[in-house]
Scaffold this active site. Structure first.
Site, mmCIF file in Angstrom:
data_model
loop_
_atom_site.group_PDB
_atom_site.id
_atom_site.type_symbol
_atom_site.label_atom_id
_atom_site.label_comp_id
_atom_site.label_asym_id
_atom_site.label_seq_id
_atom_site.Cartn_x
_atom_site.Cartn_y
_atom_site.Cartn_z
ATOM 1 N N LEU A 64 3.934 49.737 -23.589
ATOM 2 C CA LEU A 64 3.088 50.071 -24.728
ATOM 3 C C LEU A 64 2.239 49.187 -25.706
ATOM 4 O O LEU A 64 2.153 47.655 -25.999
ATOM 5 C CB LEU A 64 4.443 50.893 -25.790
ATOM 6 C CG LEU A 64 4.875 51.718 -24.918
ATOM 7 C CD1 LEU A 64 5.846 52.590 -25.749
ATOM 8 C CD2 LEU A 64 3.887 52.715 -24.779
ATOM 9 N N PRO A 65 1.710 49.434 -26.545
ATOM 10 C CA PRO A 65 0.071 48.518 -27.176
ATOM 11 C C PRO A 65 0.639 47.018 -27.848
ATOM 12 O O PRO A 65 0.267 46.327 -28.555
ATOM 13 C CB PRO A 65 -0.477 49.666 -27.589
ATOM 14 C CG PRO A 65 -0.765 50.842 -26.901
ATOM 15 C CD PRO A 65 0.992 50.667 -26.634
ATOM 16 N N THR A 93 4.353 43.647 -25.232
ATOM 17 C CA THR A 93 4.701 42.589 -26.440
ATOM 18 C C THR A 93 4.335 42.478 -27.518
ATOM 19 O O THR A 93 3.456 43.270 -28.221
ATOM 20 C CB THR A 93 3.370 41.272 -25.695
ATOM 21 O OG1 THR A 93 3.558 41.069 -24.394
ATOM 22 C CG2 THR A 93 3.764 40.596 -26.360
ATOM 23 N N LYS A 168 7.636 34.709 -24.653
ATOM 24 C CA LYS A 168 6.579 35.748 -24.825
ATOM 25 C C LYS A 168 5.067 34.656 -25.212
ATOM 26 O O LYS A 168 4.036 34.249 -24.821
ATOM 27 C CB LYS A 168 6.112 36.402 -24.289
ATOM 28 C CG LYS A 168 4.502 37.398 -24.300
ATOM 29 C CD LYS A 168 4.096 36.871 -22.503
ATOM 30 C CE LYS A 168 2.624 37.458 -23.033
ATOM 31 N NZ LYS A 168 2.583 39.385 -22.572
ATOM 32 N N LYS A 243 -3.918 38.734 -30.306
ATOM 33 C CA LYS A 243 -2.625 39.784 -30.439
ATOM 34 C C LYS A 243 -1.376 38.545 -30.002
ATOM 35 O O LYS A 243 -0.584 39.428 -31.022
ATOM 36 C CB LYS A 243 -2.501 41.371 -28.854
ATOM 37 C CG LYS A 243 -0.780 41.602 -29.689
ATOM 38 C CD LYS A 243 -1.085 42.850 -28.138
ATOM 39 C CE LYS A 243 0.386 43.278 -28.150
ATOM 40 N NZ LYS A 243 0.677 44.170 -27.170
#
Length: 288
Positions: A64-65, A93, A168, A243
């Site tokens: 998901l975003p 993420t 990450k 992002k």
């Protein structure tokens, strides 16, 4: 294994397809009709309600975003809707704090859950060659590993809840810094009169060796084939790199970490995204 997959975007679509290809029974959900049709074509059973998709499954994978959507989906459509014995895997993420919060809620409700963000772009998602960085208990990791192996080339247990997200954002901060440095060196060499191909041949075999140069060369026609050879289309979008850098800078502030180069990289990608947000992050070389 019966698995619900929620979030069939650029990354999730290929991941769900690989689960089905590996023989898993996949219940796929997304808000996009086009994404659902693609999932159906790839052997998934499609649903227009996430709560219905998770009914009776043994595992739930989400891609998901952002953290707000992850929290909402788990609160409203997964926890209490999926069977108590299901293993939950969030491959989005998101910020470390939200990852820990959602896992804590899931564990309180009796679920095993991991945060398992990925390294690798759309091609890796489609090809089943992603690297997964996994946070969670040993038990949760062991259960999740069998699911993740169908979608990736490497599955690494990073530590407790949130460790996957930590790995990450730190990895991608390093990648952004490395790509900017690689691009600057190539363009500087060229402006000083050195053939970029010759610079690549020298630096790729000496102390300048790095992934951004050797495996993802940012200049067209130089080194290995990369998004640069396709007008910077595909790969890992500048907007997505931005992002991740924003997440990294927020995390750095939370723990008072010194990230001078990380902050500068974020500043550079903020500007780059204004014009090239949809292009691969290696397009930073176009500004030099």
């Amino acid at each position: 294994m019966k698995i619900a997959f929620i979030g069939l975007g650029n990354m999730g679509g290929g991941m769900a397809a690989n689960l089905a290809k590996a023989g898993h029974e996949v219940n796929a959900f997304d808000l996009s009709e086009e994404a659902l049709q693609t999932a159906s074509d790839n052997g998934c059973k499609t649903f227009t309600d996430a709560g219905e998709a998770v009914a009776g499954v043994e595992g739930v994978v989400t891609m998901l975003p952002n953290g707000g959507i992850v929290n909402s989906v788990y609160e409203n459509s997964v926890i209490g809707k999926a069977p108590a014995g299901a293993v939950l895997l969030d491959c989005s993420t998101i910020d470390v704090a939200t990852a820990k919060e959602v896992i804590a809620k899931a564990e309180a409700a009796g679920y095993d859950m991991v945060d398992a963000p990925v390294s690798g772009g759309i091609a890796a998602a489609n090809g089943g060659t992603l690297t997964f960085m996994v946070g969670g208990t040993e038990k949760a990791f062991t259960r999740a590993e069998a699911v993740l192996q169908a979608m990736g080339k490497a599955v690494i247990h990073a530590g407790d809840a949130g460790a996957g997200q930590t790995a990450k954002i730190c990895n991608n901060m390093l990648l952004a810094i490395s790509m900017i440095g690689t691009a600057e060196a190539i363009k500087m060499a060229e402006k000083l009169g050195l053939d970029p191909q010759k610079f690549y041949e020298i630096s790729s075999q000496s102390s300048g060796y790095c992934w951004s140069l050797n495996a993802y060369t940012p200049l067209p026609g130089i080194g290995v084939e990369s998004p640069a050879d396709n007008e910077y289309k595909g790969g890992f979008a500048t907007a997505l790199m931005l992002k991740d850098l924003r997440l990294a800078m927020d995390a750095a502030q939370d723990v008072n970490a010194t990230t001078v180069l990380g902050a500068k990289a974020a500043e550079i990608y903020e500007k780059l995204a204004e014009e090239y947000g949809g292009l691969d992050f290696s397009s930073v070389i176009k500004t030099l």
